[in-house]
Motif scaffolding. Sequence first.
Motif, PDB file in Angstrom:
ATOM      1  N   ILE A 277       0.858  -1.201   0.000  1.00  0.00           N
ATOM      2  CA  ILE A 277       0.000   0.000   0.000  1.00  0.00           C
ATOM      3  C   ILE A 277       0.892   1.247   0.000  1.00  0.00           C
ATOM      4  O   ILE A 277       0.685   2.194  -0.760  1.00  0.00           O
ATOM      5  CB  ILE A 277      -0.939   0.004   1.231  1.00  0.00           C
ATOM      6  N   GLN A 278       1.941   1.209   0.853  1.00  0.00           N
ATOM      7  CA  GLN A 278       2.850   2.364   0.921  1.00  0.00           C
ATOM      8  C   GLN A 278       3.501   2.629  -0.439  1.00  0.00           C
ATOM      9  O   GLN A 278       3.634   3.780  -0.870  1.00  0.00           O
ATOM     10  CB  GLN A 278       3.931   2.110   1.991  1.00  0.00           C
ATOM     11  N   LYS A 279       3.905   1.577  -1.141  1.00  0.00           N
ATOM     12  CA  LYS A 279       4.560   1.765  -2.447  1.00  0.00           C
ATOM     13  C   LYS A 279       3.590   2.365  -3.467  1.00  0.00           C
ATOM     14  O   LYS A 279       3.987   3.186  -4.300  1.00  0.00           O
ATOM     15  CB  LYS A 279       5.094   0.437  -2.969  1.00  0.00           C
ATOM     16  N   ASP A 425       5.089  -7.079  -6.960  1.00  0.00           N
ATOM     17  CA  ASP A 425       4.028  -6.446  -6.149  1.00  0.00           C
ATOM     18  C   ASP A 425       2.762  -6.299  -6.984  1.00  0.00           C
ATOM     19  O   ASP A 425       1.655  -6.612  -6.523  1.00  0.00           O
ATOM     20  CB  ASP A 425       4.439  -5.040  -5.686  1.00  0.00           C
ATOM     21  N   ARG A 426       2.941  -5.795  -8.202  1.00  0.00           N
ATOM     22  CA  ARG A 426       1.769  -5.569  -9.059  1.00  0.00           C
ATOM     23  C   ARG A 426       1.089  -6.884  -9.399  1.00  0.00           C
ATOM     24  O   ARG A 426      -0.146  -6.978  -9.392  1.00  0.00           O
ATOM     25  CB  ARG A 426       2.179  -4.850 -10.352  1.00  0.00           C
ATOM     26  N   VAL A 429      -0.865  -8.076  -6.333  1.00  0.00           N
ATOM     27  CA  VAL A 429      -2.138  -7.349  -6.168  1.00  0.00           C
ATOM     28  C   VAL A 429      -3.140  -7.837  -7.215  1.00  0.00           C
ATOM     29  O   VAL A 429      -4.306  -8.111  -6.900  1.00  0.00           O
ATOM     30  CB  VAL A 429      -1.927  -5.819  -6.258  1.00  0.00           C
ATOM     31  N   ARG A 430      -2.656  -7.960  -8.449  1.00  0.00           N
ATOM     32  CA  ARG A 430      -3.572  -8.440  -9.513  1.00  0.00           C
ATOM     33  C   ARG A 430      -4.107  -9.828  -9.208  1.00  0.00           C
ATOM     34  O   ARG A 430      -5.239 -10.147  -9.529  1.00  0.00           O
ATOM     35  CB  ARG A 430      -2.856  -8.445 -10.868  1.00  0.00           C
ATOM     36  N   SER A 431      -3.266 -10.662  -8.546  1.00  0.00           N
ATOM     37  CA  SER A 431      -3.705 -12.040  -8.260  1.00  0.00           C
ATOM     38  C   SER A 431      -4.875 -12.070  -7.277  1.00  0.00           C
ATOM     39  O   SER A 431      -5.588 -13.067  -7.177  1.00  0.00           O
ATOM     40  CB  SER A 431      -2.526 -12.862  -7.706  1.00  0.00           C
ATOM     41  N   LEU A 432      -5.062 -10.974  -6.537  1.00  0.00           N
ATOM     42  CA  LEU A 432      -6.178 -10.920  -5.568  1.00  0.00           C
ATOM     43  C   LEU A 432      -7.473 -10.424  -6.195  1.00  0.00           C
ATOM     44  O   LEU A 432      -8.540 -10.472  -5.581  1.00  0.00           O
ATOM     45  CB  LEU A 432      -5.826  -9.964  -4.422  1.00  0.00           C
ATOM     46  N   MET A 433      -7.354  -9.900  -7.417  1.00  0.00           N
ATOM     47  CA  MET A 433      -8.494  -9.193  -8.015  1.00  0.00           C
ATOM     48  C   MET A 433      -9.436 -10.160  -8.717  1.00  0.00           C
ATOM     49  O   MET A 433      -9.293 -10.434  -9.906  1.00  0.00           O
ATOM     50  CB  MET A 433      -8.001  -8.123  -9.006  1.00  0.00           C
TER      51      MET A 433
END
Length: 465
Positions: A277-279, A425-426, A429-433
């Motif tokens: 989130i910070q990044k 990281d990207r 995050v995409r894997s959770l979507m």
Amino acid sequence: MNLYDRIPNNVNLSEDKKLQRALEKWLPNYLDWWREMGPEGFQEKDVWLRTAVDVGSEGWAHFDYVKMPDYRWGIFLEPPQPDAKVGFGDNYGRPAYQEVPGEFRNALRRIIVTQGDTEPASVEQQRQLGKTCPSLYDLRNLFQVNVEEGRHLWAMVYLLHGYFGRDGRDEAAELLERRSGNPDKPRILEAFNQPCDDWLNFFAFTMFTDRDGKYQLSALAESGFEPLARTCQFMLTEEAHHMFVGDTGLGRVCRRTAQLMKEGDVRELGGIPLEIIQKYINFWFSYSLDLFGGEISSNSADFFAAGLKGRYKERDQYTDHLATNENFTMTIVEDGELKTREVPLRNALNEVLRGEYVKDCEKGLARWNKVLAEEGASERLYLPHPRFHRHVGEFAGHTFDLKGNLISPEEFERRKSEWLPTMEDREYVRSLMHPVFEVGKIANWIAPPAAGIKGKPFDYEYVRL
Ligand SMILES: [Fe+2]
Ligand SMILES: [Fe+2]
């Protein structure tokens, strides 16, 4: 269909046949663009949307189910102020410009085109997000933002068509031809060419990049060119919701992450770790700072002198609307070191506006940190230093750490994976979507909102699928 149903407006369009014809010619091209570049996969669905049918308190927030291509894109200006005056600059106190003053024509067109270009760009950036929405509530909010950005494009195109003749019409056509991220015909500003392909990006974008819009529009809402001022005043009422979506969206992600931290490893539990989130904050905050332009800028001085673009809350916050005698102390890079320099205030107005924006962003961070505290987490999020990761202005071409210390390009390269989202990281995050389309359900990586929209509960059928 009568004119008002085709192009709702409060600018007496039916009495200006030339403008009416120009806009009626532009309308089918706009709809083609919307179908091609608007939200993919949901064009025929009923969405519970807010539609502006007037600027009054009754008319501007009308809620109903609408299919997005049938949304009433309209042209709404705040009512004129009798005796409006130029509020700042060299023409301070003279009557406001009702037509484009010849000597400022190019500057004004550039301001309007640059603002106008951001509106369709963001729709393009966000067009795939519906397919991975965390809830129907969020899906509806995404579409609300998208249709209003489409309307903001209308607002700027109205000014181009109505006040700039032939070259205005050409510019309006080009607004539908550029494409976000396209190497051959990119959007004008870089933040609007960055991919916004997951919901963490979306929330950070609406928090930080739409908030740049708030400050640009606020500065233009007091423009001496009255039609621009009245247009921007009304756009600001819609813009507030976009920032709400980003601010509360990130707050809900923080809440869920903090909840999962109490249960164990956030990644293993399918949440978004705070470091990521910070990044994302670091990335979107820095790109959004670039949108304010160079720290030292002759354009900012010219726009102010002309009475076209003022400061944030120029009327209420300042008494000296000429700004000719003051200096601004600025930090710059000289001979490989940070030094301070005195700059005439008018040349520093981008930096002054950016400073207002940073203060506003800090309030958002405080809200998210309050959420973390409420959930018992001791970690805190923060804004990077405004010098960090800049591509425009005094600090472009130099490298800084998160605290704003000048560092070597090698050190930046070595450490940037700690500061900015990496490919991994990207991808994580995409894997959770995964989409959650059931009424009242929500994805695991985000907390539900505190309330629904306009008095409706969270488990309302905001989009009929
Ligand atoms: Fe907008
Ligand atoms: Fe917006």
